[in-house]
Design a protein around this motif. Structure first.
Motif, PDB file in Angstrom:
ATOM      1  N   VAL A 166       0.729  -1.322  -0.024  1.00 40.86           N
ATOM      2  CA  VAL A 166       0.131   0.001   0.095  1.00 40.86           C
ATOM      3  C   VAL A 166       1.009   1.252   0.074  1.00 40.86           C
ATOM      4  N   ILE A 167       0.480   2.054  -0.957  1.00 38.54           N
ATOM      5  CA  ILE A 167       1.323   3.362  -1.092  1.00 38.54           C
ATOM      6  C   ILE A 167       0.467   4.581  -0.510  1.00 38.54           C
ATOM      7  N   VAL A 168       0.903   5.078   0.374  1.00 39.28           N
ATOM      8  CA  VAL A 168       0.078   6.440   0.923  1.00 39.28           C
ATOM      9  C   VAL A 168       0.543   7.690   0.240  1.00 39.28           C
ATOM     10  N   GLY A 169      -0.247   8.113  -0.693  1.00 41.82           N
ATOM     11  CA  GLY A 169       0.184   9.606  -1.540  1.00 41.82           C
ATOM     12  C   GLY A 169       0.527   9.048  -2.999  1.00 41.82           C
ATOM     13  N   ALA A 170       0.016   9.669  -3.848  1.00 40.62           N
ATOM     14  CA  ALA A 170       0.086   9.853  -5.130  1.00 40.62           C
ATOM     15  C   ALA A 170       0.712  10.943  -5.805  1.00 40.62           C
TER      16      ALA A 170
ATOM     17  N   VAL B 134      -1.796  -1.006  -3.986  1.00 39.24           N
ATOM     18  CA  VAL B 134      -3.102  -0.089  -3.889  1.00 39.24           C
ATOM     19  C   VAL B 134      -2.434   1.122  -3.457  1.00 39.24           C
ATOM     20  N   MET B 135      -2.629   2.188  -4.144  1.00 37.41           N
ATOM     21  CA  MET B 135      -2.112   3.664  -4.250  1.00 37.41           C
ATOM     22  C   MET B 135      -3.355   4.509  -3.541  1.00 37.41           C
ATOM     23  N   LEU B 136      -2.997   5.438  -2.633  1.00 39.19           N
ATOM     24  CA  LEU B 136      -4.220   6.146  -1.903  1.00 39.19           C
ATOM     25  C   LEU B 136      -3.863   7.595  -2.055  1.00 39.19           C
ATOM     26  N   ASP B 137      -4.909   8.526  -2.221  1.00 40.52           N
ATOM     27  CA  ASP B 137      -4.576   9.719  -2.320  1.00 40.52           C
ATOM     28  C   ASP B 137      -5.883  10.473  -1.777  1.00 40.52           C
ATOM     29  N   LYS B 138      -5.889  11.507  -1.134  1.00 40.75           N
ATOM     30  CA  LYS B 138      -7.120  12.212  -0.643  1.00 40.75           C
ATOM     31  C   LYS B 138      -7.448  13.080  -1.673  1.00 40.75           C
ATOM     32  N   GLY B 139      -6.752  13.533  -2.672  1.00 38.03           N
ATOM     33  CA  GLY B 139      -7.158  14.237  -3.853  1.00 38.03           C
ATOM     34  C   GLY B 139      -7.902  13.584  -5.049  1.00 38.03           C
ATOM     35  N   LEU B 140      -8.007  14.012  -6.135  1.00 37.18           N
ATOM     36  CA  LEU B 140      -8.303  13.755  -7.452  1.00 37.18           C
ATOM     37  C   LEU B 140      -7.422  13.296  -8.558  1.00 37.18           C
ATOM     38  N   ALA B 141      -7.721  12.440  -9.371  1.00 35.75           N
ATOM     39  CA  ALA B 141      -6.999  11.852 -10.507  1.00 35.75           C
ATOM     40  C   ALA B 141      -7.024  13.265 -11.200  1.00 35.75           C
ATOM     41  N   VAL B 142      -5.595  13.088 -12.082  1.00 33.89           N
ATOM     42  CA  VAL B 142      -4.954  14.466 -12.565  1.00 33.89           C
ATOM     43  C   VAL B 142      -6.087  15.029 -13.481  1.00 33.89           C
ATOM     44  N   GLU B 143      -6.911  14.268 -14.216  1.00 28.07           N
ATOM     45  CA  GLU B 143      -7.641  14.713 -15.424  1.00 28.07           C
ATOM     46  C   GLU B 143      -8.865  15.589 -14.778  1.00 28.07           C
ATOM     47  N   ASP B 144      -9.236  15.127 -13.367  1.00 29.07           N
ATOM     48  CA  ASP B 144     -10.378  15.969 -12.738  1.00 29.07           C
ATOM     49  C   ASP B 144      -9.961  17.129 -11.804  1.00 29.07           C
ATOM     50  N   ARG B 145      -8.693  17.343 -11.718  1.00 32.81           N
ATOM     51  CA  ARG B 145      -7.983  18.493 -11.098  1.00 32.81           C
ATOM     52  C   ARG B 145      -8.198  20.049 -11.528  1.00 32.81           C
ATOM     53  N   ALA B 146      -9.005  20.607 -11.084  1.00 34.32           N
ATOM     54  CA  ALA B 146      -9.243  21.936 -11.664  1.00 34.32           C
ATOM     55  C   ALA B 146      -9.304  22.926 -10.428  1.00 34.32           C
ATOM     56  N   CYS B 147      -8.376  24.174 -10.509  1.00 35.48           N
ATOM     57  CA  CYS B 147      -8.420  25.140  -9.611  1.00 35.48           C
ATOM     58  C   CYS B 147      -8.991  26.339 -10.111  1.00 35.48           C
ATOM     59  N   PRO B 148      -9.968  26.848  -9.389  1.00 32.07           N
ATOM     60  CA  PRO B 148     -10.734  28.093  -9.649  1.00 32.07           C
ATOM     61  C   PRO B 148      -9.886  29.361  -9.889  1.00 32.07           C
ATOM     62  N   LYS B 149      -8.618  29.416  -9.046  1.00 30.89           N
ATOM     63  CA  LYS B 149      -7.779  30.579  -9.273  1.00 30.89           C
ATOM     64  C   LYS B 149      -6.767  30.356 -10.882  1.00 30.89           C
TER      65      LYS B 149
ATOM     66  N   ILE C 144      -4.813  21.884  -5.926  1.00 33.22           N
ATOM     67  CA  ILE C 144      -3.465  22.317  -6.352  1.00 33.22           C
ATOM     68  C   ILE C 144      -2.367  21.431  -5.645  1.00 33.22           C
ATOM     69  N   THR C 145      -2.704  21.273  -4.366  1.00 38.13           N
ATOM     70  CA  THR C 145      -1.578  20.258  -3.820  1.00 38.13           C
ATOM     71  C   THR C 145      -1.826  19.008  -3.452  1.00 38.13           C
ATOM     72  N   THR C 146      -2.927  18.472  -3.650  1.00 41.50           N
ATOM     73  CA  THR C 146      -3.329  16.959  -3.453  1.00 41.50           C
ATOM     74  C   THR C 146      -3.894  16.557  -4.872  1.00 41.50           C
ATOM     75  N   GLY C 147      -3.788  15.131  -4.913  1.00 46.46           N
ATOM     76  CA  GLY C 147      -4.272  14.479  -6.112  1.00 46.46           C
ATOM     77  C   GLY C 147      -2.981  14.038  -6.970  1.00 46.46           C
ATOM     78  N   PHE C 148      -3.098  13.099  -7.873  1.00 46.78           N
ATOM     79  CA  PHE C 148      -2.222  12.717  -8.732  1.00 46.78           C
ATOM     80  C   PHE C 148      -1.265  13.656  -9.158  1.00 46.78           C
ATOM     81  N   SER C 149      -0.102  13.241  -8.778  1.00 48.24           N
ATOM     82  CA  SER C 149       1.149  14.075  -9.010  1.00 48.24           C
ATOM     83  C   SER C 149       1.531  15.338  -8.230  1.00 48.24           C
TER      84      SER C 149
ATOM     85  N   PHE D  26      -8.486   7.438  -5.204  1.00 47.16           N
ATOM     86  CA  PHE D  26      -8.651   8.939  -5.002  1.00 47.16           C
ATOM     87  C   PHE D  26      -9.828   9.306  -4.091  1.00 47.16           C
ATOM     88  N   ARG D  27      -9.885  10.451  -3.392  1.00 45.44           N
ATOM     89  CA  ARG D  27     -10.945  10.556  -2.182  1.00 45.44           C
ATOM     90  C   ARG D  27     -10.563   9.897  -1.251  1.00 45.44           C
TER      91      ARG D  27
END
Length: 217
Positions: A9-13, A34-49, A63-68, A173-174
């Motif tokens: 198990v890998i904690v953090g993507a 198994v790889m875990l991350d509290k963020g989203l897949a890279v294609e789902d990551r979008a920041c309003p800023k 910005i700081t969580t999710g794949f990569s 993810f999540r």
């Protein structure tokens, strides 16, 4: 959900978790990863800023969580010298650190990084700066850079994500790690909370790769 048994198990993507999974896959590891991350897949990551809007206070931060990790929104400059960037050379030796950098750089190239390297050419003006630095008691460190670029970095990490999924890595993810499970002085896995609720993931090997922000727990 009850306990689940896996091999690794890998904690953090982020980068550390990604390259851990890549190393296992590339070396022919046949166990369940198994790889875990509290963020989203890279294609789902979008920041309003990023679109010029105000910070929406996303929890967790897009910005700081999710794949990569934060790399998905960075300018993507890769330092290719062991003489800069941290204390890894002191921990494993400079030659081993440089070999690791070369291996990681080769993986980036294989997934579509720009082949150009900045700062590797010899120029008279650099030699003059080097001489002036020596006279001032300083050392000018040559550091070749590979520039991914923000949009290219996202595309590259999306290809890596797809590669790991196709290789059978179970990326969740999540999903937040809430506790490392220690029994008899040994790590036996992690407790997590995800879309399907809390559960325990029992693993023969646990890799905690929670990044520079660390883990809340």
């Amino acid at each position: 959900m009850g306990a689940q048994d896996v091999d690794v198990v890998i904690v953090g993507a982020g980068p550390a978790g990604i390259f851990c999974a890549l190393a296992l896959v590339e070396r022919g590891f046949a166990g369940r990863i198994v790889m875990l991350d509290k963020g989203l897949a890279v294609e789902d990551r979008a920041c309003p800023k990023q679109a010029g809007g105000p910070c929406a206070g996303c929890d967790p931060c897009r910005i700081t969580t999710g794949f990569s990790g934060a790399g998905a929104f960075s300018d993507g400059k890769l330092s290719l010298s062991a003489d800069v960037g941290g204390d890894l050379p002191e921990l494993i030796g400079r030659d081993e650190a440089q070999k690791a950098i070369a291996e990681v750089d080769g993986i980036y190239l294989a997934f579509g990084a720009d082949g150009r390297v900045e700062g590797a050419e010899k120029r008279p003006e650099v030699d003059e700066i080097r001489r002036r630095a020596i006279r001032a008691g300083l050392k000018l460190v040559d550091c070749p850079l590979r520039h991914l670029g923000t949009e290219r970095a996202r595309e590259l990490y999306a290809r890596i994500e797809r590669y790991l999924l196709d290789a059978g890595v179970d990326v969740r993810f999540r999903t937040s790690c809430t506790q490392v499970l220690i029994e008899g002085g040994a790590c036996m896995g992690v407790a997590v909370d995800g879309p399907d609720g809390p559960c325990e993931i029992r693993a023969r090997q646990t890799v905690v790769a929670t990044g520079r922000r660390g883990a809340d727990w």
